[in-house]
Enzyme design. Structure first.
Site, mmCIF file in Angstrom:
data_model
loop_
_atom_site.group_PDB
_atom_site.id
_atom_site.type_symbol
_atom_site.label_atom_id
_atom_site.label_comp_id
_atom_site.label_asym_id
_atom_site.label_seq_id
_atom_site.Cartn_x
_atom_site.Cartn_y
_atom_site.Cartn_z
ATOM 1 N N GLY A 62 -5.833 -8.487 -0.964
ATOM 2 C CA GLY A 62 -4.551 -9.176 -0.872
ATOM 3 C C GLY A 62 -3.478 -8.287 -0.285
ATOM 4 N N CYS A 112 3.763 1.376 -12.305
ATOM 5 C CA CYS A 112 2.849 2.500 -12.580
ATOM 6 C C CYS A 112 2.071 2.967 -11.362
ATOM 7 C CB CYS A 112 1.864 2.106 -13.686
ATOM 8 S SG CYS A 112 2.696 1.556 -15.169
HETATM 9 C C1 UGA Z 1 -2.001 -0.352 -14.644
HETATM 10 C C2 UGA Z 1 -3.361 0.028 -15.211
HETATM 11 O O1 UGA Z 1 -4.287 -1.039 -14.996
HETATM 12 C C3 UGA Z 1 -3.272 0.358 -16.696
HETATM 13 O O2 UGA Z 1 -4.540 0.783 -17.179
HETATM 14 C C4 UGA Z 1 -2.245 1.464 -16.880
HETATM 15 O O3 UGA Z 1 -2.054 1.773 -18.251
HETATM 16 C C5 UGA Z 1 -0.914 1.027 -16.301
HETATM 17 O O4 UGA Z 1 -1.071 0.706 -14.905
HETATM 18 C C6 UGA Z 1 0.045 2.192 -16.480
HETATM 19 O O5 UGA Z 1 -0.117 3.216 -15.805
HETATM 20 O O6 UGA Z 1 0.869 2.140 -17.394
HETATM 21 P P1 UGA Z 1 -0.538 -2.585 -14.592
HETATM 22 O O7 UGA Z 1 0.416 -1.828 -13.722
HETATM 23 O O8 UGA Z 1 -0.006 -3.402 -15.708
HETATM 24 O O9 UGA Z 1 -1.590 -1.556 -15.265
HETATM 25 O O10 UGA Z 1 -1.312 -3.581 -13.634
HETATM 26 P P2 UGA Z 1 -2.788 -3.889 -13.109
HETATM 27 O O11 UGA Z 1 -3.293 -5.104 -13.776
HETATM 28 O O12 UGA Z 1 -3.633 -2.701 -13.174
HETATM 29 O O13 UGA Z 1 -2.464 -4.269 -11.591
HETATM 30 C C7 UGA Z 1 -1.720 -3.391 -10.752
HETATM 31 C C8 UGA Z 1 -1.547 -3.962 -9.378
HETATM 32 O O14 UGA Z 1 -2.785 -3.998 -8.666
HETATM 33 C C9 UGA Z 1 -1.020 -5.394 -9.313
HETATM 34 O O15 UGA Z 1 -0.022 -5.464 -8.308
HETATM 35 C C10 UGA Z 1 -2.222 -6.243 -8.933
HETATM 36 O O16 UGA Z 1 -1.859 -7.395 -8.208
HETATM 37 C C11 UGA Z 1 -2.967 -5.258 -8.049
HETATM 38 N N1 UGA Z 1 -4.422 -5.535 -7.964
HETATM 39 C C12 UGA Z 1 -5.196 -5.381 -9.054
HETATM 40 C C13 UGA Z 1 -4.985 -5.923 -6.753
HETATM 41 O O17 UGA Z 1 -4.278 -6.040 -5.723
HETATM 42 N N2 UGA Z 1 -6.331 -6.139 -6.675
HETATM 43 C C14 UGA Z 1 -7.139 -5.997 -7.751
HETATM 44 O O18 UGA Z 1 -8.359 -6.200 -7.607
HETATM 45 C C15 UGA Z 1 -6.573 -5.617 -8.973
#
Ligand code: UGA
Length: 448
Positions: free
Chosen positions: A245, A252
Site C-alpha cells: 500500500g 513509532c
Molecule cells: C507498532 C508495532 O507493531 C508495535 O509492536 C510497537 O509496540 C509499536 O509500533 C511501538 O513502537 O510502540 P503501531 O504503530 O500501533 O505498532 O502500528 P502497526 O499495526 O504495527 O502498523 C504500523 C504501520 O504499518 C501502519 O501505518 C500500517 O498501515 C502499516 N502496515 C502494517 C502496512 O503498511 N502493511 C502491513 O502489512 C502492516
C-alpha cells in the site's frame, strides 16, 4: 505491588489500567491536567478499543488512582514505569528531555530507591548511562503494543523483554507480570533497547519489501495479492506484515527507523537496508499523486476525496500517516480536497485548504477521484453502486491499502487502481481463480 506509572499516553494509560486489573495498586501520574481529569472520569483522551471500559472497572474498584504531577509531593512505589514520549529531533535522533525530566522528578520525590521499568523507547546504550547518572535501580522493559489492539497486546504479549544487571530487580519485574503467560527474554539493558528497535525496523523492512515487490508487479503485470498468497504459505515467510500500500506511518515506525539510522551514522556505520526501507516508504506516498495525474491530467481545480486520515484503522492517531502528506501534495497541485475519517473528525487535523466531510458519501459526492488511505472496515461496506452516481468522471479510485474489490468496482464503472494489483492487466486472465485478502474478516486471513 505498589506501582506508579509516569506518563499516561497511549502506552502509560494502558499499562496503568492493565496492571490495576492484574491486582496491583497503581498510581498513574501525568503532567497534563486535561488528560488526568479525563482519565479520572474513565475516558482516555484518545481512542483505544476496550480501554475506557477497563478504566471504569479499575477506577470503581479503587485499584487505580490518577494524579497530576504537580499534585504529588512524595512518591511511594515499589516499581515505577516510565512511559513518556521520545519524539524525533530534527537530526533524526530521539528527544530524551521528557525521560530526563521524569527521572529527575522521580529521584527527588521517591520515598525509597525506586526500581525504574523503562517503557519509553531509548537508543541502545542510553539506559545504562541514565541509570549511572541518576543512580537508579533500572530495568529496560520495551513495549510492543499496537495502537488499536493495545489492551489485547498487554494481556496477551508474545514476550516480555527485561534488560538489567541486578537479578533481584529482574525478579521483581517478573513478579509484576506474574499474571501474564509469556516467555521472558532477559538481557542486559542495551540489548533490551536494541530488541525494540530491531523489532520495529524489521517490520518496516517487511512492509517496504512487499511494497517494492508490489511496485514491480505494477511494472511487470503481476498481481501482488496472488504473489503474497504464494509466498505466505511458506512457513519461513508467513502472511503477516505483507500488506502492500501507501506505506507505514504512525508515531513509532517512522521515528524508530529514523533514530536507528541516526545512531548508525553517529557510529560511522551506514545502514543501507534501513535507508532503502525509508526511501521505499517515502516513495509509496507519491503513488496516488502519479495515478491521479495519469487519470485526470492536471490536478488543479480537480475535486478529490480522501477516505481515511488515521495512520491505520482502529485508532484516531494521524501522526506521520501517509494521508496528511498526500492531502498536502494534492493541495500543492491546486486540487480541491474533501476528507473523511470515522474517528478523526476535527477540521483542524487537516492542512489549511482541505475540508472535512461528515461522511464518506459527502466526501465522495462530486469528486472525480478518490484516494483511500486507511482501510477502515466501513469503507469496504459502502454502497459503491449509488456512490458512483454521485461522483463525476473519470470515477478514479486509488486504493492505497488494496482494501476494495477491483473487479466489483470496475464492473460498476470505476477506474480502479491499486498498489501492485496489475493495474487491470491481469484481471481477465485471473478470472474465477482469483483470491482476495479478506481485510474485514481479520487482516491477513486468506480466503478462496
Ligand atoms: C507498532 C508495532 O507493531 C508495535 O509492536 C510497537 O509496540 C509499536 O509500533 C511501538 O513502537 O510502540 P503501531 O504503530 O500501533 O505498532 O502500528 P502497526 O499495526 O504495527 O502498523 C504500523 C504501520 O504499518 C501502519 O501505518 C500500517 O498501515 C502499516 N502496515 C502494517 C502496512 O503498511 N502493511 C502491513 O502489512 C502492516
Amino acid at each position: 505491588m505498589k506501582v506508579a506509572v509516569l506518563g499516561l499516553g497511549r502506552v502509560g494509560a494502558v499499562a496503568a489500567a492493565c496492571l490495576a486489573e492484574a491486582g496491583h495498586r497503581v498510581l498513574g501520574i501525568d503532567v497534563d491536567p486535561r488528560r488526568v481529569r479525563s482519565l479520572q472520569k474513565g475516558r482516555a483522551d484518545f481512542f483505544e478499543p476496550g480501554l475506557d471500559q477497563l478504566l471504569r472497572v479499575v477506577l470503581a474498584a479503587g485499584a487505580l488512582s490518577l494524579k497530576r504531577l504537580d499534585e504529588m509531593d512524595r512518591l511511594d512505589a515499589e516499581v515505577t514505569l516510565i512511559a513518556v514520549g521520545t519524539p524525533s529531533l530534527p537530526s533524526g535522533g530521539p528527544d530524551l528531555s521528557s525521560v530526563r525530566a521524569a527521572l529527575g522528578w522521580l529521584v527527588e520525590r521517591a520515598l525509597r530507591p525506586p526500581l525504574v521499568l523503562m517503557k519509553s523507547t531509548l537508543p541502545p546504550g542510553t539506559g545504562q548511562s541514565l541509570r549511572d547518572q541518576y543512580r537508579l535501580r533500572y530495568v529496560a522493559n520495551p513495549e510492543f503494543l499496537r495502537e488499536g489492539q493495545a489492551v489485547h497486546d498487554w494481556r496477551q504479549p508474545d514476550r516480555i523483554v527485561l534488560g538489567g544487571g541486578d537479578r533481584r530487580d529482574i525478579r521483581l519485574a517478573q513478579q509484576l507480570y506474574a499474571n501474564l503467560e509469556a516467555p521472558f527474554v532477559i538481557t542486559d539493558i542495551a540489548t533490551a533497547e536494541m530488541i525494540k528497535y530491531a523489532a520495529n525496523a524489521f517490520l518496516c523492512t517487511k512492509i517496504s519489501f512487499i511494497n517494492e515487490i508490489a511496485n514491480l508487479c505494477d511494472h511487470l503485470g503481476a498481481d501482488i495479492d496472488d504473489v503474497v498468497a504464494g509466498i505466505a504459505l511458506d512457513p519461513r515467510i508467513g502472511p503477516s506484515f505483507l500488506r502492500a500500500g501507501i506505506g507505514y506511518g504512525g508515531p513509532c515506525f517512522p521515528k524508530d527507523v529514523r533514530a536507528l539510522g541516526y545512531l548508525s551514522a553517529l557510529n560511522g556505520y551506514s545502514c543501507d537496508l534501513l535507508r532503502a526501507t525509508i526511501s521505499v516508504n517515502n516513495h509509496q506516498r507519491l503513488l496516488p499523486i502519479q495515478a491521479l495525474r495519469q487519470g485526470l491530467g492536471v490536478l488543479s481545480g480537480r475535486e478529490i476525496a480522501i477516505l481515511g486520515l488515521a495512520f491505520k484503522p482502529d485508532t484516531d492517531d494521524i501522526r506521520e500517516g501517509p494521508a496528511l502528506e498526500i492531502v498536502r501534495l494534492l493541495l500543492a497541485e491546486g486540487a480541491r480536497v474533501r476528507a473523511y475519517d470515522p474517528m478523526v473528525r476535527k477540521g483542524e487535523a487537516l492542512p489549511e485548504g482541505a475540508v472535512m466531510a461528515p461522511s464518506a458519501q459527502e466526501a465522495l459526492a462530486g469528486a472525480q477521484a478518490l484516494v483511500l488511505c486507511t482501510e477502515w472496515e466501513e469503507f469496504s461496506r459502502l454502497d459503491w453502486e449509488s456512490i458512483r452516481h454521485t461522483m463525476l468522471p473519470p470515477y478514479l479510485v486509488f486504493d492505497g491499502r488494496n482494501a476494495l474489490r477491483p473487479e466489483g468496482l470496475r464492473r460498476l464503472g470505476y477506474h480502479y487502481v491499486g498498489v501492485g494489483r496489475g493495474r487491470g492487466r491481469n484481471e481477465k486472465a485471473a478470472g474465477g481463480h482469483r483470491r482476495d485478502w479478506a481485510w474485514s474478516a481479520g487482516l491477513g486471513r486468506l480466503v478462496e
